[in-house]
Design a protein around this motif. Structure first.
Motif, PDB file in Angstrom:
ATOM      1  N   SER A 101       6.741  -7.685  -2.792  1.00 25.44           N
ATOM      2  CA  SER A 101       5.295  -7.592  -2.788  1.00 25.44           C
ATOM      3  C   SER A 101       4.567  -8.858  -2.366  1.00 25.44           C
ATOM      4  O   SER A 101       4.889  -9.948  -2.821  1.00 25.44           O
ATOM      5  CB  SER A 101       4.848  -7.227  -4.211  1.00 25.44           C
ATOM      6  N   VAL A 102       3.548  -8.682  -1.534  1.00 28.78           N
ATOM      7  CA  VAL A 102       2.583  -9.741  -1.241  1.00 28.78           C
ATOM      8  C   VAL A 102       1.553  -9.799  -2.371  1.00 28.78           C
ATOM      9  O   VAL A 102       1.193 -10.870  -2.844  1.00 28.78           O
ATOM     10  CB  VAL A 102       1.892  -9.503   0.124  1.00 28.78           C
ATOM     11  N   LEU A 103       1.118  -8.622  -2.823  1.00 28.34           N
ATOM     12  CA  LEU A 103       0.094  -8.547  -3.875  1.00 28.34           C
ATOM     13  C   LEU A 103       0.526  -9.206  -5.179  1.00 28.34           C
ATOM     14  O   LEU A 103      -0.325  -9.631  -5.955  1.00 28.34           O
ATOM     15  CB  LEU A 103      -0.268  -7.096  -4.180  1.00 28.34           C
ATOM     16  N   SER A 147       0.815  -1.221   0.000  1.00 22.64           N
ATOM     17  CA  SER A 147       0.000   0.000   0.000  1.00 22.64           C
ATOM     18  C   SER A 147       0.844   1.264   0.000  1.00 22.64           C
ATOM     19  O   SER A 147       0.325   2.353  -0.250  1.00 22.64           O
ATOM     20  CB  SER A 147      -0.957   0.011   1.194  1.00 22.64           C
ATOM     21  N   LEU A 148       2.150   1.130   0.248  1.00 21.62           N
ATOM     22  CA  LEU A 148       3.041   2.295   0.253  1.00 21.62           C
ATOM     23  C   LEU A 148       4.017   2.301  -0.912  1.00 21.62           C
ATOM     24  O   LEU A 148       4.911   3.148  -0.963  1.00 21.62           O
ATOM     25  CB  LEU A 148       3.803   2.372   1.577  1.00 21.62           C
ATOM     26  N   THR A 149       3.850   1.401  -1.858  1.00 26.30           N
ATOM     27  CA  THR A 149       4.768   1.345  -2.996  1.00 26.30           C
ATOM     28  C   THR A 149       4.788   2.653  -3.771  1.00 26.30           C
ATOM     29  O   THR A 149       5.853   3.215  -4.022  1.00 26.30           O
ATOM     30  CB  THR A 149       4.402   0.174  -3.929  1.00 26.30           C
ATOM     31  N   LEU A 150       3.627   3.154  -4.150  1.00 25.96           N
ATOM     32  CA  LEU A 150       3.584   4.395  -4.928  1.00 25.96           C
ATOM     33  C   LEU A 150       4.141   5.585  -4.140  1.00 25.96           C
ATOM     34  O   LEU A 150       5.000   6.304  -4.666  1.00 25.96           O
ATOM     35  CB  LEU A 150       2.167   4.685  -5.418  1.00 25.96           C
ATOM     36  N   ALA A 157      -4.487  -4.450  -0.972  1.00 26.95           N
ATOM     37  CA  ALA A 157      -3.215  -4.392  -0.235  1.00 26.95           C
ATOM     38  C   ALA A 157      -3.466  -4.333   1.261  1.00 26.95           C
ATOM     39  O   ALA A 157      -2.819  -5.034   2.048  1.00 26.95           O
ATOM     40  CB  ALA A 157      -2.390  -3.191  -0.687  1.00 26.95           C
ATOM     41  N   ARG A 158      -4.400  -3.506   1.674  1.00 24.96           N
ATOM     42  CA  ARG A 158      -4.725  -3.379   3.101  1.00 24.96           C
ATOM     43  C   ARG A 158      -5.341  -4.668   3.639  1.00 24.96           C
ATOM     44  O   ARG A 158      -5.075  -5.068   4.768  1.00 24.96           O
ATOM     45  CB  ARG A 158      -5.656  -2.196   3.336  1.00 24.96           C
ATOM     46  N   THR A 170     -13.701  -9.689   4.270  1.00 21.97           N
ATOM     47  CA  THR A 170     -12.871  -8.535   3.913  1.00 21.97           C
ATOM     48  C   THR A 170     -12.009  -8.845   2.697  1.00 21.97           C
ATOM     49  O   THR A 170     -11.927  -8.040   1.762  1.00 21.97           O
ATOM     50  CB  THR A 170     -11.987  -8.124   5.104  1.00 21.97           C
ATOM     51  N   VAL A 171     -11.377 -10.005   2.696  1.00 19.99           N
ATOM     52  CA  VAL A 171     -10.511 -10.404   1.584  1.00 19.99           C
ATOM     53  C   VAL A 171     -11.327 -10.550   0.303  1.00 19.99           C
ATOM     54  O   VAL A 171     -10.943 -10.036  -0.753  1.00 19.99           O
ATOM     55  CB  VAL A 171      -9.743 -11.699   1.922  1.00 19.99           C
TER      56      VAL A 171
END
Length: 132
Positions: free
Chosen positions: A44-46, A29-32, A80-81, A120-121
């Motif tokens: 990355s997990v995503l 979520s903080l890549t950008l 991501a969250r 949520t997922v």
């Protein structure tokens, strides 16, 4: 260096003090935001769920196409969250099962994701367009 503290202040300081050091995000979520201050990519997990999109986001940011990278960031943000509603790798394993990539089995002492976490997922996967 993998930066996963969640602190853009700390990341900014590392990049300012060590301009020749490649810093990569350890938090999808903080890549950008990290790349906007000089980061070079992500661990990355995503990328287990949306490898083409994660790769494209990084490539666009490296090419200074911030609008394109931002569009992908916003598309994947909730996903991501959601990968951190529980201990890694529990949520990503659940997401992989929903996407029929593998089962969600984890080794002890980890347990399966709660029903609320599963909701949520699934909702995050739908919002990202990864499942219908």
């Amino acid at each position: 260096i993998k930066e996963a503290t969640g602190s853009m202040d700390q990341t900014s300081e590392i990049i300012a003090l060590c301009p020749n050091l490649a810093v990569v995000s350890g938090d999808d979520s903080l890549t950008l935001p990290l790349m906007s201050i000089g980061g070079k990519g992500v661990i990355s997990v995503l990328s287990n769920l949306a490898p083409a999109l994660v790769s494209k986001q990084v490539a666009l940011a490296l090419d200074n196409d911030w609008a394109g990278a931002r569009a992908i960031h916003l598309r994947l943000f909730k996903l991501a969250r959601a990968m951190f509603v529980d201990t890694n790798p529990i949520p990503v394993k659940e997401a992989c099962e929903v996407m029929q990539l593998c089962n969600s089995d984890v080794r002890l002492p980890m347990t399966t994701l709660s029903e609320e976490g599963k909701k949520t997922v699934r909702a995050a996967l739908e919002a990202a367009g990864e499942i219908a």
